[in-house]
Design a protein around this motif. Structure first.
Motif, PDB file in Angstrom:
ATOM      1  N   GLY A   1       0.798  -1.229   0.000  1.00 40.23           N
ATOM      2  CA  GLY A   1       0.000   0.000   0.000  1.00 40.23           C
ATOM      3  C   GLY A   1       0.823   1.269   0.000  1.00 40.23           C
ATOM      4  O   GLY A   1       0.412   2.297   0.544  1.00 40.23           O
ATOM      5  N   LEU A   2       2.033   1.219  -0.603  1.00 40.69           N
ATOM      6  CA  LEU A   2       2.850   2.431  -0.700  1.00 40.69           C
ATOM      7  C   LEU A   2       2.280   3.367  -1.764  1.00 40.69           C
ATOM      8  O   LEU A   2       1.846   2.927  -2.819  1.00 40.69           O
ATOM      9  N   ALA A   3       2.290   4.657  -1.445  1.00 49.21           N
ATOM     10  CA  ALA A   3       1.922   5.649  -2.458  1.00 49.21           C
ATOM     11  C   ALA A   3       3.185   6.395  -2.880  1.00 49.21           C
ATOM     12  O   ALA A   3       3.936   6.869  -2.029  1.00 49.21           O
ATOM     13  N   VAL A   4       3.399   6.481  -4.199  1.00 48.78           N
ATOM     14  CA  VAL A   4       4.580   7.166  -4.727  1.00 48.78           C
ATOM     15  C   VAL A   4       4.119   8.269  -5.665  1.00 48.78           C
ATOM     16  O   VAL A   4       3.310   8.029  -6.560  1.00 48.78           O
ATOM     17  N   LYS A   5       4.622   9.482  -5.437  1.00 46.36           N
ATOM     18  CA  LYS A   5       4.169  10.610  -6.253  1.00 46.36           C
ATOM     19  C   LYS A   5       5.368  11.460  -6.671  1.00 46.36           C
ATOM     20  O   LYS A   5       6.148  11.888  -5.812  1.00 46.36           O
ATOM     21  N   GLU A   6       5.518  11.677  -7.960  1.00 45.80           N
ATOM     22  CA  GLU A   6       6.622  12.513  -8.441  1.00 45.80           C
ATOM     23  C   GLU A   6       6.187  13.966  -8.311  1.00 45.80           C
ATOM     24  O   GLU A   6       5.133  14.358  -8.814  1.00 45.80           O
ATOM     25  N   VAL A   7       7.018  14.769  -7.644  1.00 45.29           N
ATOM     26  CA  VAL A   7       6.621  16.153  -7.373  1.00 45.29           C
ATOM     27  C   VAL A   7       7.699  17.171  -7.751  1.00 45.29           C
ATOM     28  O   VAL A   7       7.590  18.343  -7.403  1.00 45.29           O
ATOM     29  N   GLY A   8       8.763  16.706  -8.406  1.00 43.01           N
ATOM     30  CA  GLY A   8       9.882  17.623  -8.683  1.00 43.01           C
ATOM     31  C   GLY A   8       9.426  18.813  -9.514  1.00 43.01           C
ATOM     32  O   GLY A   8       9.083  18.673 -10.684  1.00 43.01           O
ATOM     33  N   ASP A   9       9.388  19.975  -8.902  1.00 36.25           N
ATOM     34  CA  ASP A   9       9.020  21.166  -9.673  1.00 36.25           C
ATOM     35  C   ASP A   9      10.218  22.110  -9.782  1.00 36.25           C
ATOM     36  O   ASP A   9      10.097  23.233 -10.223  1.00 36.25           O
ATOM     37  N   GLY A  10      11.372  21.632  -9.357  1.00 31.79           N
ATOM     38  CA  GLY A  10      12.582  22.448  -9.455  1.00 31.79           C
ATOM     39  C   GLY A  10      13.134  22.377 -10.867  1.00 31.79           C
ATOM     40  O   GLY A  10      12.504  21.839 -11.780  1.00 31.79           O
TER      41      GLY A  10
ATOM     42  N   VAL B   1      11.935  14.173  -7.981  1.00 35.28           N
ATOM     43  CA  VAL B   1      11.666  14.062  -6.548  1.00 35.28           C
ATOM     44  C   VAL B   1      10.377  13.268  -6.362  1.00 35.28           C
ATOM     45  O   VAL B   1       9.363  13.563  -6.999  1.00 35.28           O
ATOM     46  N   TYR B   2      10.456  12.230  -5.507  1.00 35.08           N
ATOM     47  CA  TYR B   2       9.296  11.393  -5.237  1.00 35.08           C
ATOM     48  C   TYR B   2       8.955  11.444  -3.760  1.00 35.08           C
ATOM     49  O   TYR B   2       9.842  11.326  -2.913  1.00 35.08           O
TER      50      TYR B   2
END
Lengths: 427, 427
Positions: free
Chosen positions: A41-50, A55-56
């Protein structure tokens, strides 16, 4: 690209995506531990806005962390601008050094994989947001100056020759010389490109065409910036973050966390202090573009100026206090046997802090200029939709930066800097 | 000492003497070649008169060379002051780097043995003598300023960011950070000990007791010296020799050779220029102590001042000429795209050279002071037998150095420095 992929495989590097990251986590004990061994049940989200990395955010029932992976190019430009992924190694070193010195304001590193250029670190949970976004939204952070002055005073003081022996200093300097490619990126985008015709330069055109040209034709400005560039390239004063703008700080009402020190190296302290102060000034000049009938942003502008004033003044106070506490320590710059009277120590500190103040103003102003006529702009201005209004705000910031940079040696206190800002703002 | 010998053996080091050196030579192909494979009838003579090392002249029927071996302590003090023998490695690196840039004035390296801390290099045959001894003897060297300005301009320019990219610069800086122990020795004996009560300090007592005390009580001087020390410790401007006094130069009427760069590292250029100029000024002030009824040394004093003037002026001229020749090269400090007009280049060069001049005066003065009230004195004064006469000469040199150091930023030309020297000399 096939050649590149083969080379990548040979050195143990493979770029991850959200799927392969989960396999990587499951195979890595240090990460499993952070998740309390609960791997379903891991949630992984890419968020790199640099501008540079992937970045996850990884969250699971038993824990969470952030994974940052450096790829061998600059993300916001693409594979056409290669950039060593070894930057992750120096980011990890700086996170650990600065984290040891100032654990309250630096996220903890859980795991580092050098071949994969991958760092796992503490997830800064909501409501943490990037400070720059908070400044655009007009949010006040009551502890910001207190926290940032603490971070800068501690990380800079304890990695300088006011605390270091020259033995430990030169060893650390040599190690961080390896981060030269990131230094070169700064040299190019901060100190060179804005002062010449360069491929990636841009500005709010046509409004600022003349202003950009004026920067390229300003002889005095160019000479001063060359002096700052030489200081950046030659002077190993302390372990600096190297990119301490308001996009490298995450905040809540009571937490301030400094992230992304991949540009870290032994350089001039004023480059960090100036980056932060200069980006606050950019935020100040952008406020008129965010004003509307419900909020004229005048009170918020006053708050930003208060932050500017308090950050420097508290930094000054804390830095000198650390110096006083450590005057008879093993720092090699000012030996207690030589600076053996309170009035002499005071005199030495006054000169040191004045020079540092002037360096900070100079570097801060250079960082402002590059955000208006160079390759990488700031959301503070970019989010102003009306181009004419944006250009109006940017021109004031640019004029202010040029004045501060050229006249920096005249300033004796931060309140004099604020007077310049207010004067230009009242035009 | 037995423990030390065992440790030495383990790392492949053994101190040589005149006898074991011959065996070493016979077993070393690179040295045999220099002797034309004629290994009978070798003459070996230990001549190390410096402060640190053992030096052997080896001559045979088919060739000659000098062998220099570093021992793990400071020779003139003994085993009580340990000093890394790795200094031989950095001396070799500097001899090779500077020799490549200025082969006319740097002896060729034939062989280096890192475990043995041993360098074999060209034997500078008679009539080569140490410049300092020539200055004491009152000998004029017509090409001295020409040669020394050439050496300094070429070695400093080509290892600075006026010629280097920051990529090659930081790599070289990191390597020479390893020579930190020798840097620390300089920090101590030049920038610290003279300004406090220290074990090895001495001076011509009781004559200069008050003068030495005045140095230790001079707040302005201490603040200025601390600024120079910080520059020495932090600023990687070029690969400097690090000990460029008149005892590190060998001369004949038409040859000038710079030896002994074991203190080499990336530091401020002014430290080298100042060392040479400062030691010429010491030589000047010592002349009255060497005058006798046959020779009042007045003409020689004028010649020294002429050397001082010509060395700086020729250095300035040659350094700027190298800069002009390489303006569109790969040096990262002043890009041709930015400094794109002759008048702007001129302006940049004027500022750079003025700063360098002030640095040189400051470091030169600091080197003068330490030779009068610090641990290691100079033969120029030490060879004046009459202590009262010696103290008279030293006091003038000291007064001159203090004035130059404190007021260095006022000087616009070397002739103004010479005016100060003449004024003090006429008292």
């Amino acid at each position: 690209m096939e050649v590149m992929a083969a080379a990548a495989a040979a050195d143990g590097f493979r770029p991850l995506d959200e799927e392969s990251l989960v396999e990587y986590i499951k195979a890595t004990p240090a990460l499993r531990v952070q998740l309390g061994e609960q791997l379903e049940g891991l949630a992984v989200k890419e968020v790199g806005d640099g501008n540079l990395n992937f970045v996850y955010i990884v969250t699971g029932p038993g824990g969470s962390f952030v994974i940052k992976q450096a790829l061998p190019y600059i993300r916001c430009i693409g594979t056409s601008w290669p950039m060593t992924k070894e930057r992750a190694y120096f980011e990890m070193l700086a996170l650990k050094d600065h984290g040891r010195l100032c654990p309250n304001h630096v996220p903890e590193v859980y795991h580092f994989d050098r071949p994969m250029s991958l760092i796992a670190m503490r997830y800064l949970k909501p409501p943490h947001i990037i400070l720059r976004k908070g400044l655009i939204a007009g949010i006040e952070y009551p502890l910001l100056a207190q926290h940032m002055s603490d971070y800068m005073a501690r990380t800079l003081f304890f990695t300088s020759l006011l605390y270091h022996s020259t033995l430990e200093h030169r060893k650390a300097v040599a190690e961080f010389c390896g981060n030269v490619e990131l230094c070169r990126l700064t040299e190019q985008v901060v100190f060179s490109d804005p002062y010449k015709v360069a491929q990636y330069n841009h500005w709010t055109s046509p409004y600022l065409d003349h202003d950009a040209e004026a920067v390229r034709d300003d002889d005095i400005l160019k000479i001063e910036v060359a002096g700052l560039k030489s200081m950046f390239c030659e002077r190993a004063q302390a372990l600096i973050h190297g990119d301490l703008h308001t996009g490298s700080v995450m905040v809540t009402n009571d937490s301030t966390q400094v992230i992304d020190p991949e540009f870290a190296f032994y350089g001039p302290m004023g480059f960090d202090i100036g980056a932060f102060l200069g980006n606050l000034i950019l935020a100040f000049f952008s406020q008129d573009g965010h004003a509307n009938k419900d909020n004229d942003r005048e009170a918020y502008k006053r708050w930003i100026l208060k932050m500017l004033e308090e950050t420097w003044n508290l930094f000054h106070q804390k830095f000198v206090a650390l110096w006083n506490e450590n005057f008879d320590g093993h720092g090699d710059a000012y030996l207690a046997d030589i600076f053996n009277k309170p009035e002499l120590q005071l005199l030495a500190q006054k000169k040191y802090m004045t020079d540092l103040f002037h360096d900070s103003i100079g570097f801060g102003a250079a960082k402002m200029i590059r955000r208006i006529v160079g390759v990488a702009h700031v959301e503070d201005f970019e989010s102003i939709a009306d181009e004419s209004q944006r250009a109006f705000c940017e021109r004031r910031a640019l004029d202010c930066a040029k004045k501060l940079l050229k006249e920096r040696r005249k300033f004796e206190s931060i309140s004099q800097v604020i007077s310049v800002i207010e004067e230009i703002s009242a035009r």
